[in-house]
Design a protein around this motif. Structure first.
Motif, PDB file in Angstrom:
ATOM      1  N   SER A 185       1.088  14.345 -11.442  1.00 48.90           N
ATOM      2  CA  SER A 185       1.085  12.920 -11.765  1.00 48.90           C
ATOM      3  C   SER A 185       2.502  12.402 -11.976  1.00 48.90           C
ATOM      4  O   SER A 185       2.831  11.277 -11.591  1.00 48.90           O
ATOM      5  CB  SER A 185       0.225  12.658 -13.008  1.00 48.90           C
ATOM      6  N   MET A 186       3.351  13.216 -12.598  1.00 52.73           N
ATOM      7  CA  MET A 186       4.741  12.798 -12.779  1.00 52.73           C
ATOM      8  C   MET A 186       5.455  12.697 -11.437  1.00 52.73           C
ATOM      9  O   MET A 186       6.264  11.786 -11.215  1.00 52.73           O
ATOM     10  CB  MET A 186       5.474  13.776 -13.699  1.00 52.73           C
ATOM     11  N   ALA A 187       5.149  13.608 -10.514  1.00 51.61           N
ATOM     12  CA  ALA A 187       5.756  13.555  -9.185  1.00 51.61           C
ATOM     13  C   ALA A 187       5.346  12.276  -8.462  1.00 51.61           C
ATOM     14  O   ALA A 187       6.154  11.652  -7.760  1.00 51.61           O
ATOM     15  CB  ALA A 187       5.342  14.778  -8.376  1.00 51.61           C
ATOM     16  N   GLN A 188       4.082  11.875  -8.649  1.00 51.36           N
ATOM     17  CA  GLN A 188       3.598  10.631  -8.044  1.00 51.36           C
ATOM     18  C   GLN A 188       4.377   9.433  -8.589  1.00 51.36           C
ATOM     19  O   GLN A 188       4.790   8.541  -7.841  1.00 51.36           O
ATOM     20  CB  GLN A 188       2.102  10.468  -8.337  1.00 51.36           C
ATOM     21  N   VAL A 209       0.817  -1.219   0.000  1.00 49.36           N
ATOM     22  CA  VAL A 209       0.000   0.000   0.000  1.00 49.36           C
ATOM     23  C   VAL A 209       0.850   1.268   0.000  1.00 49.36           C
ATOM     24  O   VAL A 209       0.309   2.367  -0.169  1.00 49.36           O
ATOM     25  CB  VAL A 209      -0.974   0.019   1.195  1.00 49.36           C
ATOM     26  N   ARG A 210       2.144   1.131   0.186  1.00 49.05           N
ATOM     27  CA  ARG A 210       3.002   2.316   0.089  1.00 49.05           C
ATOM     28  C   ARG A 210       3.028   2.882  -1.326  1.00 49.05           C
ATOM     29  O   ARG A 210       3.494   4.021  -1.536  1.00 49.05           O
ATOM     30  CB  ARG A 210       4.427   1.974   0.547  1.00 49.05           C
ATOM     31  N   PHE A 211       2.518   2.102  -2.297  1.00 49.31           N
ATOM     32  CA  PHE A 211       2.488   2.581  -3.679  1.00 49.31           C
ATOM     33  C   PHE A 211       1.139   3.201  -4.043  1.00 49.31           C
ATOM     34  O   PHE A 211       0.827   3.335  -5.227  1.00 49.31           O
ATOM     35  CB  PHE A 211       2.828   1.427  -4.637  1.00 49.31           C
ATOM     36  N   ASN A 212       0.350   3.570  -3.027  1.00 47.13           N
ATOM     37  CA  ASN A 212      -0.883   4.298  -3.281  1.00 47.13           C
ATOM     38  C   ASN A 212      -0.580   5.641  -3.945  1.00 47.13           C
ATOM     39  O   ASN A 212       0.468   6.246  -3.659  1.00 47.13           O
ATOM     40  CB  ASN A 212      -1.617   4.550  -1.949  1.00 47.13           C
ATOM     41  N   PRO A 213      -1.504   6.152  -4.782  1.00 50.32           N
ATOM     42  CA  PRO A 213      -2.761   5.524  -5.185  1.00 50.32           C
ATOM     43  C   PRO A 213      -2.580   4.464  -6.276  1.00 50.32           C
ATOM     44  O   PRO A 213      -3.410   3.585  -6.426  1.00 50.32           O
ATOM     45  CB  PRO A 213      -3.585   6.699  -5.700  1.00 50.32           C
ATOM     46  N   THR A 214      -1.473   4.536  -7.032  1.00 51.35           N
ATOM     47  CA  THR A 214      -1.208   3.541  -8.060  1.00 51.35           C
ATOM     48  C   THR A 214       0.198   3.763  -8.615  1.00 51.35           C
ATOM     49  O   THR A 214       0.852   4.752  -8.278  1.00 51.35           O
ATOM     50  CB  THR A 214      -2.234   3.629  -9.208  1.00 51.35           C
ATOM     51  N   GLN A 215       0.647   2.854  -9.426  1.00 53.05           N
ATOM     52  CA  GLN A 215       1.916   2.860 -10.164  1.00 53.05           C
ATOM     53  C   GLN A 215       2.990   2.051  -9.456  1.00 53.05           C
ATOM     54  O   GLN A 215       3.371   2.352  -8.319  1.00 53.05           O
ATOM     55  CB  GLN A 215       2.426   4.292 -10.414  1.00 53.05           C
TER      56      GLN A 215
END
Length: 556
Positions: free
Chosen positions: A513-516, A466-472
């Motif tokens: 989104s790129m920062a995510q 879940v550390r990769f929330n919300p996705t990717q």
């Protein structure tokens, strides 16, 4: 015979199957595949550099470069490679290459190349016609066609492509090139019979590989796999170093049997989650109901949607009168990895053998589950099985094939201050789907868009992080963790799942989104040490070569 005997007789870059041992010893990454263009260019350059020591590698280098030109005839870098190395070519090819060469020295810095490409990406046909067509009529016509041809094909506008071909100022001696580009357009947009008619018009002298490969693929698409195998066998015999042809040929000759594949379908849970995507999840559930899923159970999760997603899921139970259908509603969006874990936590799901995750915007063929289960039966130790993922509209492009892991390099990175060691090889990189990835073999990672997981692998290696929330990267990290623990992952490329939207990585355009994405990549880098990455990379290459040698015994 469909296949032209002339190719086998006259093709100058032939080798025999002894080339596999040489490639495994000298260029082991060759086994990743020879259809991703950047890697292929690296292979032919390395092979050419080693050819003084090992002469047979000269033909492997030349043959791959020749195939690259057959696929991308307007690519001047390949033209230059041939000219610099003076390999054997027919008179017709030499003449065409000499004409193309005239357009290779244009001063692109003084021309609005990037502006025209941005215009193509916008998809505005009227503006493209206004600004591009005059350039195609001018003296630099082939230069401009080379710059924009791929983009024109991807727009999806038949009239625009036809207009471009008609308006181009074709120099004398390029009629065969015009015919070749028209056949490519036909393959991507027309029904197989029309595409076959256009392909048959091509010169055997100038387009020997592309013409016959495309004929083989068209035949396989209409179910004439015997004739397709006949052609592909002859192609592979002269170019055994074309790894993708060998793999594709094996799949044609030894298809995965789906007989009785649904016998144990009651051990399968089909899992879907969605957030504010009511129209697409409705379409996906309707499509799913029209496929053969046997006694599989369906579990859906409304991930905190504020639109009609939840109501769509509730109504969808009527589509599955013979299957158990379950809906879970969450009050908030918990993100992709937590949504997956929530579905996996359901006791009925836990009791089953397989959990199949589907994105909420896919189009499935009728036999999709049979193909996944049959592949798992063929590879009984599989901890995960995935499919080929393509776009849903013409022209059909690849989104995902089999993923493999490079050994960690020097830590160079696009992210300032980060040492980046996890380098995953994307085998298809948005290529057009010419059937070049329709094979079945082991992989380090497979797409999460259609991801069948063994529950024993989940139980032993853990859920999604879940550390990769919300996705990717959450599906990649899970696959890497399981792979490191010894689980096997299988790419079932004979199965194509259409994906309506692009991947979240492809859609990322905003700074946020790129920062995510970068943030999650940093997290991923911190989870695996270099020794672990080396172990996984070495295992990946070793298993691929083992799989290849087994398949060679079955097709030789």
């Amino acid at each position: 015979m469909i296949y032209s005997e002339r190719i086998n007789k006259d093709f100058p870059y032939k080798t025999d199957s002894s080339i596999y041992k040489i490639l495994q010893d000298k260029i082991p990454l060759w086994i990743f595949g020879t259809e991703e263009q950047n890697l292929r260019k690296g292979f032919w350059n390395v092979a050419y550099s080693l050819s003084k020591e090992i002469p047979s590698l000269n033909n492997a280098a030349a043959g791959l470069a020749f195939w690259d030109w057959q696929q991308f005839p307007l690519n001047i870098s390949t033209v230059n490679f041939f000219e610099n190395n003076a390999w054997q070519l027919s008179a017709g090819i030499k003449n065409l290459l000499s004409i193309l060469k005239q357009f290779s020295n244009q001063q692109t810095a003084e021309l609005p190349v990037e502006e025209i490409k941005s215009l193509l990406e916008s998809g505005d046909a009227a503006l493209v016609i206004k600004h591009l067509m005059p350039l195609l009529r001018g003296p630099q016509s082939l230069f401009w066609l080379g710059e924009v041809w791929d983009g024109l094909l991807r727009i999806g506008n038949r009239d625009l492509i036809n207009s471009a071909l008609d308006m181009t100022n074709w120099p004398e001696g390029t009629s065969e090139l015009r015919q070749r580009l028209g056949a490519e357009y036909s393959f991507l947009y027309d029904e197989p019979d029309l595409a076959m008619a256009e392909t048959n018009k091509l010169s055997d002298e100038i387009w020997p590989l592309w013409k016959n490969y495309i004929k083989a693929e068209l035949l396989s698409r209409i179910g004439e796999t015997g004739r397709a195998s006949e052609i592909l066998t002859e192609l592979w015999k002269i170019m055994p170093y074309q790894i993708n042809w060998a793999l594709k040929l094996h799949t044609l000759m030894h298809p995965v049997s789906t007989v009785n594949a649904l016998e144990n379908s009651a051990e399968v849970s089909i899992l879907l989650y969605s957030w504010n995507n009511e129209k697409l999840i409705e379409q996906t559930l309707k499509n799913l109901s029209g496929t053969r899923i046997g006694a599989a159970k369906i579990f859906t999760l409304n991930n905190g949607s504020s639109d009609g997603t939840g109501k769509i899921m509730e109504k969808a139970s009527a589509l599955f009168p013979d299957n158990s259908f379950n809906v879970t509603h969450l009050p908030v969006n918990v993100g992709a990895p937590a949504a997956r874990n929530w579905l996996l936590s359901i006791p009925e799901v836990r009791r089953n053998k397989w959990a199949v995750f589907l994105d909420d915007d896919v189009i499935l063929p009728e036999n999709w589950l049979e193909q996944l289960l049959a592949t798992a039966q063929k590879y009984p130790q599989a901890g995960a099985v995935g499919s080929r993922i393509t776009s849903a509209t013409d022209p059909i492009t690849m989104q995902s094939a089999d993923y493999h892991l490079f050994a960690p390099g020097d830590g160079a990175s696009q992210i300032n201050g980060l040492s980046e060691y996890i380098m995953v090889h994307d085998n298809c990189r948005s290529a057009f789907d010419y059937g070049q990835f329709t094979y079945c073999r082991p992989a380090m990672h497979i797409s999460g868009c259609c991801h069948m997981l063994a529950l024993d692998a989940i139980n032993s290696c853990g859920n999604f992080d879940v550390r990769f929330n919300p996705t990717q990267f959450d599906d990649l990290e899970r696959d890497m963790r399981a792979y490191l623990a010894g689980k096997k992952h299988i790419y079932a490329g004979q199965l194509a799942v259409r994906h309506i939207q692009h991947s979240s990585l492809a859609k990322a355009a905003t700074t946020k989104s790129m920062a995510q994405i970068f943030g999650n990549k940093i997290k991923l880098e911190g989870l695996f040490g270099r020794d672990e990455l080396n172990f996984m990379a070495n295992r990946d290459v070793s298993e691929l070569w083992q799989d290849m040698h087994r398949k060679l015994e079955e097709i030789e």
